[in-house]
Design an enzyme around this catalytic site. Structure first.
Site, short mmCIF file in Angstrom:
data_model
loop_
_atom_site.label_atom_id
_atom_site.label_comp_id
_atom_site.label_asym_id
_atom_site.label_seq_id
_atom_site.Cartn_x
_atom_site.Cartn_y
_atom_site.Cartn_z
N HIS A 182 14.78 13.52 11.67
CA HIS A 182 13.62 13.61 12.55
C HIS A 182 12.75 12.36 12.43
O HIS A 182 11.85 12.17 13.23
CB HIS A 182 12.81 14.89 12.33
CG HIS A 182 12.12 14.97 11.02
ND1 HIS A 182 11.95 16.14 10.33
CD2 HIS A 182 11.51 14.03 10.26
CE1 HIS A 182 11.30 15.92 9.21
NE2 HIS A 182 11.02 14.65 9.14
N HIS A 183 13.02 11.52 11.42
CA HIS A 183 12.34 10.23 11.36
C HIS A 183 12.99 9.23 12.32
O HIS A 183 12.50 8.13 12.47
CB HIS A 183 12.41 9.66 9.94
CG HIS A 183 11.68 10.48 8.94
ND1 HIS A 183 10.37 10.26 8.63
CD2 HIS A 183 12.07 11.53 8.18
CE1 HIS A 183 9.97 11.13 7.72
NE2 HIS A 183 10.99 11.92 7.44
N HIS B 25 0.84 -1.20 0.00
CA HIS B 25 0.00 0.00 0.00
C HIS B 25 0.88 1.25 0.00
O HIS B 25 0.71 2.14 -0.84
CB HIS B 25 -0.94 0.01 1.21
CG HIS B 25 -1.61 1.33 1.45
ND1 HIS B 25 -2.57 1.83 0.60
CD2 HIS B 25 -1.44 2.25 2.42
CE1 HIS B 25 -2.97 3.01 1.04
NE2 HIS B 25 -2.29 3.30 2.15
N ASP C 28 7.52 20.77 -26.99
CA ASP C 28 7.60 19.44 -26.37
C ASP C 28 8.63 19.53 -25.27
O ASP C 28 9.17 20.59 -25.00
CB ASP C 28 7.99 18.35 -27.40
CG ASP C 28 7.45 16.99 -26.96
OD1 ASP C 28 7.85 16.52 -25.90
OD2 ASP C 28 6.64 16.42 -27.69
N HIS D 294 13.12 12.12 3.22
CA HIS D 294 12.49 13.38 3.54
C HIS D 294 12.35 14.33 2.37
O HIS D 294 11.27 14.88 2.17
CB HIS D 294 13.02 14.06 4.79
CG HIS D 294 11.92 14.91 5.35
ND1 HIS D 294 10.93 14.39 6.15
CD2 HIS D 294 11.56 16.18 5.10
CE1 HIS D 294 10.03 15.31 6.39
NE2 HIS D 294 10.38 16.41 5.77
N TYR E 292 8.62 16.04 0.17
CA TYR E 292 8.38 17.32 -0.51
C TYR E 292 8.22 17.12 -2.01
O TYR E 292 7.54 17.90 -2.67
CB TYR E 292 9.47 18.32 -0.15
CG TYR E 292 9.34 18.70 1.29
CD1 TYR E 292 8.31 19.54 1.69
CD2 TYR E 292 10.13 18.14 2.27
CE1 TYR E 292 8.10 19.82 3.01
CE2 TYR E 292 9.94 18.42 3.60
CZ TYR E 292 8.91 19.26 3.97
OH TYR E 292 8.70 19.52 5.29
N THR F 180 6.31 27.11 4.63
CA THR F 180 5.02 26.49 4.37
C THR F 180 3.89 27.42 4.80
O THR F 180 2.90 27.59 4.07
CB THR F 180 4.92 25.15 5.12
OG1 THR F 180 6.14 24.45 4.96
CG2 THR F 180 3.80 24.32 4.58
N GLU G 14 11.84 13.31 -0.39
CA GLU G 14 10.76 12.63 -1.11
C GLU G 14 9.38 13.16 -0.69
O GLU G 14 8.52 13.36 -1.53
CB GLU G 14 10.84 11.12 -0.85
CG GLU G 14 9.64 10.31 -1.28
CD GLU G 14 9.52 10.19 -2.78
OE1 GLU G 14 10.46 10.58 -3.48
OE2 GLU G 14 8.48 9.70 -3.23
N TRP H 119 7.25 0.14 3.90
CA TRP H 119 7.68 0.89 2.70
C TRP H 119 9.05 1.51 2.90
O TRP H 119 9.71 1.85 1.94
CB TRP H 119 6.65 1.93 2.28
CG TRP H 119 6.76 3.26 2.97
CD1 TRP H 119 6.16 3.61 4.13
CD2 TRP H 119 7.51 4.39 2.55
NE1 TRP H 119 6.50 4.89 4.47
CE2 TRP H 119 7.32 5.41 3.51
CE3 TRP H 119 8.33 4.68 1.45
CZ2 TRP H 119 7.91 6.65 3.43
CZ3 TRP H 119 8.92 5.93 1.37
CH2 TRP H 119 8.71 6.91 2.34
N SER I 134 -1.66 26.78 -6.37
CA SER I 134 -1.32 28.16 -6.72
C SER I 134 -1.78 28.52 -8.13
O SER I 134 -1.82 29.70 -8.47
CB SER I 134 0.20 28.37 -6.63
OG SER I 134 0.69 27.97 -5.38
N ARG J 195 1.59 1.59 14.88
CA ARG J 195 1.29 1.39 13.46
C ARG J 195 1.68 -0.04 13.09
O ARG J 195 2.48 -0.69 13.76
CB ARG J 195 2.04 2.40 12.61
CG ARG J 195 3.54 2.18 12.55
CD ARG J 195 4.30 3.34 11.95
NE ARG J 195 4.01 3.51 10.54
CZ ARG J 195 4.69 4.35 9.74
NH1 ARG J 195 5.66 5.10 10.22
NH2 ARG J 195 4.38 4.48 8.47
N LYS K 192 3.26 30.15 2.36
CA LYS K 192 2.39 29.75 1.26
C LYS K 192 0.93 29.80 1.68
O LYS K 192 0.08 30.32 0.95
CB LYS K 192 2.73 28.33 0.81
CG LYS K 192 3.95 28.26 -0.07
CD LYS K 192 4.04 26.86 -0.65
CE LYS K 192 5.38 26.60 -1.27
NZ LYS K 192 5.69 27.47 -2.40
N SER L 244 13.45 5.94 -13.70
CA SER L 244 12.40 6.71 -14.35
C SER L 244 12.35 8.13 -13.82
O SER L 244 12.25 9.10 -14.58
CB SER L 244 11.06 6.02 -14.14
OG SER L 244 10.04 6.96 -14.21
N SER L 245 12.42 8.27 -12.48
CA SER L 245 12.29 9.60 -11.91
C SER L 245 13.47 10.49 -12.30
O SER L 245 13.29 11.68 -12.56
CB SER L 245 12.21 9.52 -10.40
OG SER L 245 11.07 8.79 -10.03
#
Lengths: 561, 205, 126
Positions: free
Chosen positions: A316-317, A81, A110, A267, A271, A342, A269, A145, A282, A464, A345, A183-184
């Site tokens: 922080h993780h 998941h 293009d 991290h 964002y 943040t 990631e 994950w 926006s 969890r 924004k 790919s990314s």
């Protein structure tokens, strides 16, 4: 006055080539719009897959002592998941949207590298199928994950080594994310070069639409963050198969190395998963407020600030693993710092709404829903940055609540805003407004019913990823409520699918500019011709299409841009 | 890697470009940046593990002079491709292109052969990726670099064959340029790898 | 990119801004194009021009005598050529991964396919 001429070579005898047949058209396409659509359809397919996995999790947890799945399958389902939603839904969805919209927004014909672009898409498709095919081998990844070593160590039975995940399960995961990383990277460097080099005349960096800005920042994050994941999963594969000892404490290796490497990808990631959503909101909010965005420069550069800061917060993780106090203080500080750009924004979006002529069409509703849900997710995120509090709730459902508010309430709401907003451009048809509104309210209710109780469950101590729980822990009612909420979300998605199919067939024709929008993509036909613009437009302000439609009050006359 | 070269839309490029670098150059640059970061991560992991272990035993059982010579050969291989081949093709000289490429390829192959020899002698002394953590880190970092040298060599060989067939002109030689960029990158990375793997233990004494 | 200052200085009525939609719909190959012509040479030898009404004689000279295409065919400014190789290469790489976890035979097929795709991609001319 426009002229465009092609001088062809002397007439050749033309047969219908493979690239002109219906299937061949899609298999061989290098058109950024077709590739974008393929990305989005694929991503949505994986969204449904990941969503079904989520429903299985919630069904298992609906009642105490649940027996819907067996424990091993449960591990596989929650791992897949997370992996599916992050790597196969949100990332390809934003890449697809960017693919479709970015060249149109900057007035290009293009992407810079069309074949590389197609390659990136096909890798996502086959990488995704590869990951999901693990179910066919009864060997879906089962280590979560983020695949913490040493839980994912030892593919082969080694000396002094307990095979925690002995089968090929985690090999699927490690190879799958390597594939998707290719790919990314391909997509990201394509975006960067396209945005830097192929902008229309006059489209300076400071006139780019904010979605383009955020795609640019995201692409840089991908380019600089993904190598950590590549290195981490490469070392994991070596440990599992060649007998190296990177993550094995018994051989002086260090399991924490995995966590450092993974989160220094992980991290940035998050964002990567949210910055394009900022960009979408926006774009949508100004159009449906009939105002230019408030504080363009701040919105753009706060995105850049978030990008930089995101590389300084990874640990922080890992507060609970026992980092040195100085490191904890540093990472707690840098994490709370991110709240500043943040919040900038959020205030800019609110100021954009202030005094605007708001029209509550579906894209607008989803964008507003995004702002509200993301605000909740942001606030409980700041709470998690406080080390003592994090000790208390780490690896509990509080964390699940946080990440789903930012990823579902955030990214998914923005994705639906984008789908409703750009669907007319892509297909020439409008999505049904009434069904859209129903879907929005179902989703808003569903998200809050599902994810809000998770805060409380986390504070009550529910960890969890547990398979099931005893009935006397006081978690029963809230878990049942969450499961009901998950099915409300599923109903909302069904409404969307129905809306999508019917609107595609007999939707109201949209015309080229149904929202009276501001940016260049609406200055083309719906759907645009393969070459996008017959003549490359010349840009003089941040709202080029608005200028064209309102020559008397054009931005470049009124405002200094 | 090879996917990134010779792929731009020349037409578009000419509309927008103010005479800067080509699209392919930029694409290659960002690709190399991303590759460099994989090395950065591996080096960080290497140093992290070394420091966690206090540096004990993080020293090769062999002498340094052999890899040093090998390093000089590899770093030297950047010279012919730049000073002979690139300067040559910019003036339209096919002959200088071919000879410059050949010299670089030969030097690169010598480096790779030297690395294989070094590996086999280390393994015969019982120093393997499996024997200890330092072995894992050493073989992974240098091996990953060796992989890049191999890829770079294959890249240059393809360019070499194309050069023999006269595919490159003064104006159009991006494949060669990309190969050169990649080769310089592989060389530059080796300076870091070499310093950390071979020179750092000497500093510690 | 065209200089920003230059953009601002030009009066809007000269069509320096966006081209009107009516203008876009007008038949291309219109001989009345006196403005700047950017002649583009794509690799397959097609010649195409993107014109804007903007007096810049020094660039207009570059076009030489602009060939007026037959009206029936003169339309598509540019779109990238289709290619099957990205598909094949991606499939091949995924097969290699599948081979690693399942059976060496799949791996071999994947590696061979990568070689074929890389060569095909490299030799493709468009």
């Amino acid at each position: 006055m426009a002229t465009s001429t092609i001088v062809e070579r002397p007439a050749l005898v033309r047969q219908k080539r493979f690239s002109e047949t219906y299937i061949g058209q899609w298999l061989t396409t290098t058109d950024h719009k077709k590739i974008g659509i393929m990305y989005m359809v694929t991503a949505f397919f994986f969204f449904v897959v990941g969503g079904l996995e989520a429903l299985l999790i919630r069904t298992q947890l609906a009642l105490p002592d649940g027996k819907v799945l067996d424990p091993q399958t449960y591990n596989e389902i929650f791992t897949m998941h997370g992996t599916t939603m992050i790597f196969l839904f949100v990332m390809p969805m934003f890449t697809g949207l960017g693919n479709y919209v970015v060249p149109l927004m900057i007035g290009a014909r293009d992407m810079a590298f069309p074949r590389l672009n197609a390659f990136g898409y096909w890798i996502v498709l086959f990488g995704g199928l590869f990951l999901q095919s693990s179910f066919l081998f009864h060997a879906a990844p089962d280590g979560g994950w983020f695949a913490y070593a040493p839980l994912t160590e030892c593919g082969v039975q080694g000396v002094n080594c307990i095979p925690a995940t002995p089968s090929i399960n985690m090999d699927f995961w490690a190879l799958g994310v390597l594939l998707l990383g290719i790919s990314s990277i391909a997509g990201a460097l394509n975006f960067v070069v396209t945005i830097f080099k192929l902008r229309a005349p006059g489209m300076t960096i400071n006139r780019m639409p904010l979605f383009v800005w955020m795609t640019l920042v995201t692409s840089f994050l991908l380019l600089f963050a993904l190598p950590s994941l590549t290195a981490a999963s490469g070392l994991l594969l070596l440990d599992r198969h060649l007998g190296t000892h990177f993550y094995q404490a018994a051989f002086n290796g260090d399991p924490l190395l995995w966590q450092h490497l993974f989160w220094s990808f992980g991290h940035p990631e998050v964002y990567i998963l949210i910055l394009p959503a900022f960009g979408i909101v926006s774009e949508v909010l100004p159009v449906f407020s009939r105002k230019p965005i408030f504080g363009y420069t701040f919105v753009a550069w706060s995105g850049v600030a978030i990008g930089f800061l995101s590389f300084t917060v990874w640990a922080h993780h890992m507060f609970a693993v026992g980092l040195p106090v100085v490191a904890q203080a540093f990472f707690a500080t840098s994490t709370t710092l991110i709240a500043i750009p943040t919040a900038v924004k959020i205030f800019n979006w609110l100021a954009t709404l202030y005094g605007g002529k708001l029209s509550f069409k579906t894209p607008m509703l989803f964008a507003l829903g995004f702002v509200a849900m993301f605000l909740i997710g942001g606030l409980n995120g700041v709470a998690l940055a406080i080390v003592p509090f994090d000790y208390q709730v780490t690896d509990s459902y509080f964390v699940i609540a946080h990440l789903h508010y930012v990823l579902f309430g955030g990214a998914v709401f923005a994705i639906f805003a984008a789908i409703f907003y750009w669907f007319p451009k892509m297909t020439g048809k409008l999505l049904n407004e009434r069904l859209g509104q129903i879907q929005f309210w179902l989703m808003l209710i569903g998200v809050n019913v599902t994810f809000f109780p998770m805060h409380i469950l986390g504070l009550l101590g529910m960890p969890r990823r547990i398979y099931t729980y005893a009935p006397d822990l006081g978690w029963n009612e809230l878990n049942l409520l969450e499961t009901v909420g998950a099915f409300i979300i599923a109903a909302a998605i069904l409404v969307f699918l129905f809306n999508f199919v019917t609107s595609l067939r007999q939707g109201q024709p949209a015309g080229s500019d149904p929202w009276d929008a501001f940016t260049l993509e609406w200055d083309t036909a719906s759907p645009p011709e393969p070459y996008n613009f017959k003549t490359i437009p010349v840009v003089r302000s941040r709202r080029p299409f608005y200028d064209k439609k309102n020559p008397e009050t054009a931005d470049w006359k009124v405002a200094v841009h | 890697m090879s996917v990134a070269y010779r792929e731009g839309i020349p037409a578009l490029e000419q509309v927008h470009d103010e005479g800067g670098r080509s699209l392919g150059w930029w694409g290659m640059m960002f690709f190399i940046a991303s590759e460099a970061l994989i090395f950065a991560n591996l080096i960080a992991a290497y140093l992290y593990l070394e420091i966690r272990q206090g540096g004990h035993g993080w020293r090769l059982p062999s002498e340094i002079w052999y890899p040093l010579i090998n390093t000089i050969i590899l770093l030297g291989s950047s010279a012919p491709i730049h000073y002979i081949a690139a300067r040559g093709i910019e003036k339209g000289s096919q002959r200088r292109l071919i000879w410059g490429l050949l010299a670089t390829i030969v030097m690169g192959a010598i480096f790779l052969g030297g690395q294989v020899y070094e590996y086999s002698s280390l393994i015969s002394q019982g120093f393997t990726p499996q024997s200890q953590l330092f072995g894992s880190a050493f073989f992974t970092l240098t091996g990953f670099h060796g992989l890049h040298v191999t890829v770079g060599l294959i890249f240059l060989l393809i360019v070499f064959v194309r050069a023999l067939n006269g595919h490159f002109t003064k104006e159009r030689h991006f494949a060669f340029q990309a190969g050169e960029m990649y080769w310089h990158f592989v060389d530059a990375v080796w300076i870091f790898v070499f310093s950390i793997v071979y020179l750092l233990p000497l500093l510690r004494g | 990119m065209i200089n920003e200052e230059e953009q601002k200085d030009r009066p809007p009525t000269e069509g320096g801004g966006l081209q009107g939609q009516e203008e876009e719909k007008r038949e291309s190959g219109n001989p009345g194009s006196t403005g700047m012509q950017q002649q583009l040479q794509s690799e397959s030898g097609e010649t195409m021009q993107v014109g804007e009404e903007k007096p810049q004689p020094e660039t207009a000279e570059k076009t030489g005598d602009p060939p007026q295409g037959r009206p029936s065919r003169a339309r598509v400014p540019h779109s990238p050529h289709p290619s099957l190789w990205p598909f094949v290469l991606a499939l091949a790489i995924a097969l290699v991964c599948l081979g690693v976890v399942t059976h060496p035979a799949v791996l071999v097929i994947g590696v061979l396919l990568i070689v074929v795709a890389a060569v095909g991609w490299g030799l493709e001319r468009y």
